[in-house]
Write a protein that holds these residues in place. Sequence first.
Motif, mmCIF file in Angstrom:
data_model
loop_
_atom_site.group_PDB
_atom_site.id
_atom_site.type_symbol
_atom_site.label_atom_id
_atom_site.label_comp_id
_atom_site.label_asym_id
_atom_site.label_seq_id
_atom_site.Cartn_x
_atom_site.Cartn_y
_atom_site.Cartn_z
ATOM 1 N N ASN A 135 7.726 1.705 8.427
ATOM 2 C CA ASN A 135 7.263 0.328 8.283
ATOM 3 C C ASN A 135 6.968 0.039 6.817
ATOM 4 N N ARG A 136 6.614 -1.205 6.516
ATOM 5 C CA ARG A 136 6.477 -1.624 5.117
ATOM 6 C C ARG A 136 5.359 -0.901 4.379
ATOM 7 N N SER A 137 4.340 -0.473 5.073
ATOM 8 C CA SER A 137 3.246 0.244 4.414
ATOM 9 C C SER A 137 3.726 1.534 3.762
ATOM 10 N N HIS A 138 4.754 2.163 4.335
ATOM 11 C CA HIS A 138 5.296 3.384 3.730
ATOM 12 C C HIS A 138 5.963 3.094 2.385
ATOM 13 N N LEU A 139 6.340 1.839 2.173
ATOM 14 C CA LEU A 139 7.106 1.469 0.993
ATOM 15 C C LEU A 139 6.227 0.876 -0.102
ATOM 16 N N VAL A 140 5.024 0.481 0.252
ATOM 17 C CA VAL A 140 4.033 -0.006 -0.721
ATOM 18 C C VAL A 140 2.871 0.968 -0.641
ATOM 19 N N HIS A 141 2.871 1.965 -1.495
ATOM 20 C CA HIS A 141 2.040 3.147 -1.300
ATOM 21 C C HIS A 141 1.209 3.463 -2.537
#
Length: 791
Positions: A518-524
């Motif tokens: 999900n997007r949280s994995h990509l904005v870390h």
Amino acid sequence: MQEDNLNNTSPEQTNNKEPAAENPYQLLDLKLTRVGKWAAGVPAVMAAMSDLVEEKTFFRGNRALLKMNQFNGFDCPSCAWPDPDDERSPVGEYCENGAKALAEEATTKKINAAFFQANAVYELAKLDDYKIGKMGRLAEPMYMPLGGTHYQPISWEDAFKKIAVHLNQLASPDEAAFYTSGRTSNEASFVYQLFAKVYGTNNMPDCSNMCHETSGSALLPTIGIGKGTVKLEDFYDTDVIVIIGQNPGTNAPRMMSALEKGKKKGAKIIAINPLPEAGLMGFHNPQQINGIVGSGVKLADLYLPVKINGDMALLKAIELLLLDFEKKSPGEVLDHAFIEEKTTGYNAFLSQFEKYDLAELSRQSGVSEADIYEAAQMMAFKKRIIICWGMGLTQQHNGVALIREILNLLLLKGSIGKPGAGICPVRGHSNVQGNRTMLIDEKPTDEQLDRLQDFFGFEPPRKHGYDVVHAIKAMHDGRLKVLFCMGGNFLSATPDTTYTAEAMRRLSLTVYVSTKLNRSHLVHGQESLILPTLSRSDIDLVNGVHQFVSTENSMGVVEWSRGMLKPVSEHLINETQIVCRMAIATLGSRSVINWQRYHDSYDAVRDDIEKCIPGFENYNVRIRQKGGFYLPNTARDGIFKTKTFGDRAPFTLTEIPDNTLATDEYLMATTRTHDQFNTTIYGLDDRYRGIKNERRVIFMNSVDIEKAGFSPGERVDLFNYDDGIERIAPLFIIVSYQIPERNAVTYFPETNVLVSINNVVKESNMPASKYVKIKIKKHDPTIYNRINQVL
């Protein structure tokens, strides 16, 4: 739309140095279809089956569906609506969205190291949330090094060492936070909160902080428990069911079966919502002949099209009329014996109505006097009344007061603590209520902490921790360094997307226990770990023994759940073992807890839960009984135990909010599509609202569209100016809809960027995502330059 192209993005998001924190600002191919008049039926069955086909798991998935929500099966990973206590359908005890959730768990598609080696995080972030979520199941642990561009494989042992190093080098345990999503089992939740407390912090933000914290904040001080007071069987034998700020057709479709049973026994249903949702209007039960070839069942006897945040004026108008009916028919409308014996503050409550006028309350609510009168008349001479609500109330800025006003109405009628009557907050994510029961709470009570201390022999931290909003602010200003997420999609679920993304990027480490990308994995954070875990439907073997977990539904039933699908990868670890291995690596000999014992046996976890949490006596025996067991609920039994008011429930004095808008302002509420559950996007359609293949839409009243000089189908940009900050959500399409004037509705997470981090519900501190003041302007292609300057 380009298919399966990782470089597909909108031009305005290609120049940012960081991966995109939001969905691409691009339109697809909107098609408007007929707005639904009823929910479920054959279309729901077909939609559920098509998802199984899409996920390449038709036979595997269908085999699992036959076990979902069954007595000897596994609990649905979607909503928290309860399973029947008696007989359950052998054909399918699930709904369309439950089947879609299962399809994504049971998918045969998987993401491994080769996928991440081929796809940089920056490129993946250019995709929309729908495509990101459709990549498949995460198959092995991954690590993003400092300054890296791609996730790379890491062993489980090294992953836990990495976490331990970061946690142990913090200046204080309060520089770490441990987030929880709703699907985490009771067993995993208990060991998770225990680890956090042994480590030394109560920083445990969770998804309750964004959905029903408001309900608990309203109810606990007034009736002594922060949960609902009804059982499922109460819906089958009641007089009136009021559904306010909730859309059962999409958010809890199995609820419609309960409403159908109540209707057949004579219950009247009142639906209160700004939008005339199909799931409030009618129901075609796909398991019955009349639901397939017949006309189905009409649900709502009365629909009240309340304005956004006009609910308080509406509730007071109904109460005003009930008091008037009581004057005309003394003793027949209000329950004076109940009021005398069970409540306090009645006279002060009555005195406020001298200043209210029905015509003005009607204007403020947006509901006609005639409709308000009809609603009051339907309730006036009935005692068995159930009032249900969802996030349409809890995410209003005055949500706590709104729920207390609902309680006021029920106290007048004596309609709580008796069969067929009471309150029913309809919870979202499966086991979100169980998480809180298992002490996932940033504000544990002294009594709860004392029990842990007495049993385990360590001194737990007493200082309250961060909830979600406070955690984001703490990340932003450097007070938090590490964020551990047990499930969920933290970034897409939270408000003020630009602010939150910036906060997350300032962390030294982010850790995500997940089943899908999900997007949280990509904005870390500066470093990041993805730890893949078993899903609810997967077989969970511990030392060769097929394990089961337990969950609590929204009516307080604790029941077992045992998966039956072979996991897609041998590298998956269950959540309980992930916590235990993290604890062993981090705490070492400093801990008085035998984490290996919990690691090896869920029974051991349950043995200790029963020693620490009331209501779980003889846990391992009762959880193995068919249908599980109910937790104690004093308010359900008509007993109110509060710290301030003793054994009486107080009438609460509330105020009607001032919802005045500037001439160019609108009041916006965010909502989900029918093809969505929380932040998980199953598809690009909103079947019941007549939207196909598009999410960037804004629903507006036709009068507002004309007055503003717009046209249906026109492209616009949306703005919020809370706190003196310009927040922009660009490129939306206007859709004319049956909605009160000066109100607008959009989908989340696309418009979470417009919800200020400071726009919160009083007392509960939840994001007020259903109360956002916006301005709407014709789309300006140069708007992207302003957005890039902010980013």
